[in-house]
Write an enzyme that holds these catalytic residues in place. Structure first.
Site, PDB file in Angstrom:
ATOM      1  N   THR A 105      17.676   7.199  -3.809  1.00 10.94           N
ATOM      2  CA  THR A 105      19.102   6.981  -3.520  1.00 10.94           C
ATOM      3  C   THR A 105      19.717   6.234  -4.707  1.00 10.94           C
ATOM      4  O   THR A 105      20.145   6.848  -5.662  1.00 10.94           O
ATOM      5  CB  THR A 105      19.309   6.220  -2.195  1.00 10.94           C
ATOM      6  OG1 THR A 105      18.466   5.064  -2.169  1.00 10.94           O
ATOM      7  CG2 THR A 105      18.987   7.102  -1.004  1.00 10.94           C
ATOM      8  N   THR A 115      15.482  -0.782   2.418  1.00  7.63           N
ATOM      9  CA  THR A 115      15.311   0.662   2.598  1.00  7.63           C
ATOM     10  C   THR A 115      14.490   1.162   1.500  1.00  7.63           C
ATOM     11  O   THR A 115      14.866   1.235   0.422  1.00  7.63           O
ATOM     12  CB  THR A 115      16.585   1.473   2.709  1.00  7.63           C
ATOM     13  OG1 THR A 115      16.294   2.825   2.680  1.00  7.63           O
ATOM     14  CG2 THR A 115      17.618   1.186   1.697  1.00  7.63           C
ATOM     15  N   ASN A 160      26.589  -1.924  -5.333  1.00  7.45           N
ATOM     16  CA  ASN A 160      26.860  -1.904  -3.897  1.00  7.45           C
ATOM     17  C   ASN A 160      28.343  -1.811  -3.581  1.00  7.45           C
ATOM     18  O   ASN A 160      28.725  -1.269  -2.539  1.00  7.45           O
ATOM     19  CB  ASN A 160      26.224  -3.130  -3.236  1.00  7.45           C
ATOM     20  CG  ASN A 160      24.731  -2.959  -3.082  1.00  7.45           C
ATOM     21  OD1 ASN A 160      24.265  -2.271  -2.181  1.00  7.45           O
ATOM     22  ND2 ASN A 160      23.967  -3.545  -3.984  1.00  7.45           N
TER      23      ASN A 160
END
Length: 406
Positions: A152, A190, A401
């Protein structure tokens, strides 16, 4: 910017007998990105897995948990990136089951023999139709390609292999991949990790081994203190190396295999920290002479996840009082601060409740300027120890982010 981390080639990641890899572009992540991976598992293999402790765990986590111990055995893992299928309610589970059914049709097994995994944006519906449409178009892949397909915000694919003797006669191979860069904190985070080995291990024993390996590796890392909704770590044992089954933890081969797989898993876990979002430094925090391992971990995590400590490392600023403060608020009962010693690499920084007489600012500055730093803390109250791994906190973390969904 990954810290001393490079991509592995296909030649560095040997195939595991009993495992076939496939990837495709499903259009879940972004157009033109490979975002779908299928790991086909030979019949008769065993699988162990551990999952996130987040109460808002994703729909695929619920389904994977329910399928893991099915008597029919696991035959496939299907992994998508770009969408976490978390915070999606009942529809999310319906979608995950639909993906399992489609993958089962593709490889010729039952839907309950498929474990689904997702990673990406939370609180968005899973475009299951795109995944289902892409499954028939999947192409054979190497481990390095599968590692890239599950990324990701990662900047480097994470993969590793090991080979070693287990027992007197048999050589065991293992190869694994992982993804993770942010939302990383112990108790899985994650992060997705998948390891395959050609060893033969009974399912109950493999499940215990998987739990122990996760605790000793992936549960010793932290990037930002956030625990994801989708964390999963899986070990597949195909049993294709002709050895007899390891079906008891008292079997000497259990410890041998665990050591080999633990070494592989730790490399993958450390790679996640090295590729932490915006990371410029890799930091090892080791606490020694604690009463218990839990106490040692408690103190190590307090230092490793402190934003003030992490920003000091980013700035190469030897503002080391921040580390002492973190040790002090870690919650170690009845800690005698006069006994605590703290080192930066091999430089004694603090002792007897204050700054070491031998320490100089120039020494601290020299260590803090390195790309890899070890903080060693001695509590002098027992024999237990623990090590955790973290990275610095940079402007890059905020930017990544803040821009994640744009």
């Amino acid at each position: 910017m990954a810290v001393n981390l490079t991509e592995k080639t296909a030649e560095q990641l040997p195939d595991i007998d009993g495992i076939a890899l496939y990837t495709a572009q499903a259009g879940v992540k972004k157009p033109g990105h490979t975002d779908l991976t299928l790991i086909a598992v030979a019949a008769g293999s065993t699988v162990g897995a551990v999952f996130t402790t987040n109460r808002f765990c994703a729909a695929p986590v619920h389904i994977a948990k329910s399928h893991l111990f099915d008597e029919d055995g696991v035959r496939a893992l299907v992994i998508n990136t770009g969408n976490a299928n978390a915070g999606t309610g009942a529809q999310g589970r319906i979608d995950a089951l639909a993906v399992c059914a489609a993958a089962a049709r593709q490889i010729g097994c039952k839907p309950n023999q498929v474990l689904p995994f997702s990673t990406g944006v939370i609180l968005e519906p899973l475009p299951a139709d795109k995944i289902i449409a892409a499954l028939p178009k999947m192409q054979p892949a190497f481990w390095n390609e599968a590692a890239r397909a599950i990324m990701t915000t990662d900047t480097v694919p994470k993969a590793a292999s090991r080979e070693g003797k287990v027992g007197d006669k048999h050589t065991v191979r293992a190869t694994g991949i992982a993804k993770g860069s942010g939302m990383i904190h112990p108790n899985m985070a994650t992060m997705l990790g998948f390891i395959a080995t050609d060893a033969k291990v009974s399912q109950p024993v493999l499940q215990l081994m998987t739990q122990e390996i996760a605790d000793e590796t992936f549960n010793t890392i932290t990037v930002d203190g956030d625990t994801s909704t989708n964390d999963s770590f899986v070990i597949i044992a195909t049993g294709k190396n002709s050895q007899s089954e390891i079906d008891n933890i008292a079997d000497p081969r259990y410890a041998q295999l665990k050591e080999l797989l633990c070494s592989l898993a730790l490399e993958l876990a450390q790679a996640i920290v090295r590729d932490g979002e915006g990371a410029t430094k890799f930091i090892t925090v080791r606490v020694e002479n604690a009463k218990t391992r839990d106490e040692a971990r408690q103190a190590a995590y307090a230092v490793a996840r402190s934003p003030l400590v992490k920003t000091a490392f980013f700035a190469s600023d030897p503002n080391l009082g921040r580390l002492l403060a973190a040790i002090g608020y870690a919650g170690v009962a009845d800690l005698d601060t006069d006994l605590v010693e703290m080192y930066l690499d091999d430089i004694l920084v603090a002792e007897h409740g204050g700054r070491a007489a031998s320490y100089t600012e120039a020494q601290g500055q020299a260590v803090m300027s390195k790309a890899e730093i070890t903080v060693r803390i001695k509590l002098h109250r027992g024999q237990a120890a623990a090590t955790v791994y973290t990275c610095d906190l940079s402007h890059g973390y905020v930017s990544i982010n803040a821009d994640y969904r744009s």
